[in-house]
Design a protein around this motif. Structure first.
Motif, PDB file in Angstrom:
ATOM      1  N   ARG A 140     -40.585  31.524  17.167  1.00 56.65           N
ATOM      2  CA  ARG A 140     -40.709  32.355  18.364  1.00 56.65           C
ATOM      3  C   ARG A 140     -42.133  32.924  18.408  1.00 56.65           C
ATOM      4  N   SER A 169     -36.670  29.987  20.081  1.00 60.63           N
ATOM      5  CA  SER A 169     -36.275  30.962  21.091  1.00 60.63           C
ATOM      6  C   SER A 169     -36.610  30.417  22.473  1.00 60.63           C
ATOM      7  N   HIS A 170     -36.055  31.039  23.515  1.00 60.65           N
ATOM      8  CA  HIS A 170     -36.382  30.614  24.881  1.00 60.65           C
ATOM      9  C   HIS A 170     -37.884  30.700  25.133  1.00 60.65           C
ATOM     10  N   ASP A 171     -38.514  31.761  24.619  1.00 58.06           N
ATOM     11  CA  ASP A 171     -39.954  31.920  24.830  1.00 58.06           C
ATOM     12  C   ASP A 171     -40.742  30.794  24.170  1.00 58.06           C
ATOM     13  N   SER A 174     -40.281  27.604  26.364  1.00 51.43           N
ATOM     14  CA  SER A 174     -40.958  27.693  27.658  1.00 51.43           C
ATOM     15  C   SER A 174     -42.462  27.928  27.520  1.00 51.43           C
ATOM     16  N   TRP A 175     -42.977  28.003  26.304  1.00 51.96           N
ATOM     17  CA  TRP A 175     -44.416  28.143  26.096  1.00 51.96           C
ATOM     18  C   TRP A 175     -45.114  26.934  26.729  1.00 51.96           C
ATOM     19  N   ASP A 198     -32.765  34.497  22.042  1.00 54.52           N
ATOM     20  CA  ASP A 198     -33.716  35.339  21.337  1.00 54.52           C
ATOM     21  C   ASP A 198     -33.442  35.231  19.850  1.00 54.52           C
ATOM     22  N   LEU A 304     -32.069  28.883  29.823  1.00 54.28           N
ATOM     23  CA  LEU A 304     -33.392  29.181  30.341  1.00 54.28           C
ATOM     24  C   LEU A 304     -33.339  29.407  31.841  1.00 54.28           C
ATOM     25  N   ALA A 308     -38.635  29.751  33.420  1.00 55.90           N
ATOM     26  CA  ALA A 308     -38.906  29.292  32.060  1.00 55.90           C
ATOM     27  C   ALA A 308     -38.889  27.768  31.995  1.00 55.90           C
ATOM     28  N   ARG A 311     -42.155  26.473  33.386  1.00 58.89           N
ATOM     29  CA  ARG A 311     -43.251  26.578  32.424  1.00 58.89           C
ATOM     30  C   ARG A 311     -43.140  25.516  31.346  1.00 58.89           C
TER      31      ARG A 311
END
Length: 349
Positions: A140, A169-171, A174-175, A198, A304, A308, A311
């Motif tokens: 993450r 993680s979702h973040d 989606s990076w 998360d 997501l 997201a 991205r």
């Protein structure tokens, strides 16, 4: 004197400086100009030749000339730098040996606090490259190094039989560019990947003997980390990983329905409005390749948001919404949950 740092004494520097102004002179000529004895000057000149700072003719008596300083002195500086690098490397090895010896002699030391980025990077490298069976990780943001920078190292470890299980993680998914340029290639190379909304922390566990976690996820938190050795704390971290693994959604989008063969990177041909190669049973109306369809379904199932997904895939919000609507229409689903169930029944994910 200025050249003492390179191991040259005052007398050596004085003779070399004088020789620069008097090329092709004999030892007696140089001694007379400097007020020193011929024997002492000859001894220093012989040392200058040995150090590569002067040259000597074969005539009798021999004549000496200074090697240009930008060549000779620079070579001495580079040699001294190599010696310093070797000393620094030895200090690092001795520091590691000292730390390990103290830890072994004091079994109560279950957690080490690393407070320098170099120590943390070195510990992370030793941790992952020393794995014999498996590496487990929570991935993450934030990131210190570029995500995916260790991809080739991971592939080489996997070829030796070291399993990699990673929860993103979702973040992380989606990076921008991360999914297509790093995560999916890692999955194709054998990584077992799952996604969860998360994650409570960043974590790397090697086999069952050591784990590394950053001090915090706040800005600057990567300047300190905990190295956790066999202890109840390590057992708790392993249990936490396995619990999160069971709750995470699989990101294995690399197996086609027919025959279970991996989908190669060439399968990703599609443009938004033009159908490409479609997996057996997948509707051509989706307007995407079979890999695009599985990735989109997996991202939807992972929870997501549209933003997201956009991205992660590099799509515009409008293109993302259009592809989701086409997919749901093809599956005759009115909600994303229904779409996931219908896709699973048809073997698309």
């Amino acid at each position: 004197m200025e050249l003492d740092v390179l191991g040259l004494g005052d007398e050596t520097e004085r003779v070399y400086t004088a020789l620069i102004d008097r090329p092709r002179c004999t030892a007696s000529e140089l001694a007379g100009a400097g007020g020193a004895t011929v024997a002492a000057t000859s001894r220093v000149l012989t040392g200058l030749v040995a150090k590569g700072l002067a040259s000597r003719t074969s005539s009798r008596p021999p004549r000496f000339s200074a090697i240009p300083p930008d060549v000779a002195v620079t070579a001495l500086i580079q040699d001294r730098q190599r010696q310093l690098d070797a000393a620094r490397s030895l200090v690092e090895r001795l520091t590691h040996a000292h730390r390990e010896a103290n830890r072994i002699n004091d079994p109560d030391i279950a957690v080490e606090l690393l407070t320098h980025r170099e120590d943390i990077s070195e510990a992370a490298y030793r941790l992952t490259n020393g794995a014999r069976r498996q590496v487990r990780a929570f991935d993450r943001p934030p990131y210190v190094d570029r995500p995916g920078s260790n991809f080739q190292h991971q592939v080489r470890r996997q070829r030796t039989g070291v399993a990699h299980r990673v929860i993103y993680s979702h973040d992380a998914v989606s990076w921008p560019g991360r999914l297509l340029d790093d995560i999916l290639p890692s999955v194709r190379a054998g990584e077992q990947a799952r996604v969860k909304g998360d994650l409570p922390l960043k974590l790397v566990i090697r086999d069952d003997d050591v784990a590394l976690i950053p001090f915090s996820l706040a800005p600057g938190g990567h300047s300190a980390a905990y190295l956790v050795h066999p202890s109840p704390m390590l057992a708790a971290l392993e249990a936490l990983f396995e619990a999160e693994w069971d709750r995470a959604v699989s990101l294995d989008t690399t197996r086609a329905e027919a025959g279970g063969e991996p989908v190669t990177s060439g399968a990703r041909e599609a443009a938004a409005d033009r159908p490409a190669h479609v997996a057996p049973g997948a509707p051509a109306e989706t307007g995407t390749s079979d890999e695009d369809t599985r990735v989109l379904l997996t991202l939807l199932a992972s929870g997501l948001t549209d933003a997201a997904i956009a991205r992660a895939q590099g799509w515009s919000p409008r293109t993302t919404q259009r592809r989701i609507q086409r997919l749901m229409s093809a599956l005759d689903a009115s909600t994303r949950f229904q779409a996931g169930l219908a896709a699973a029944r048809r073997g698309w994910i």
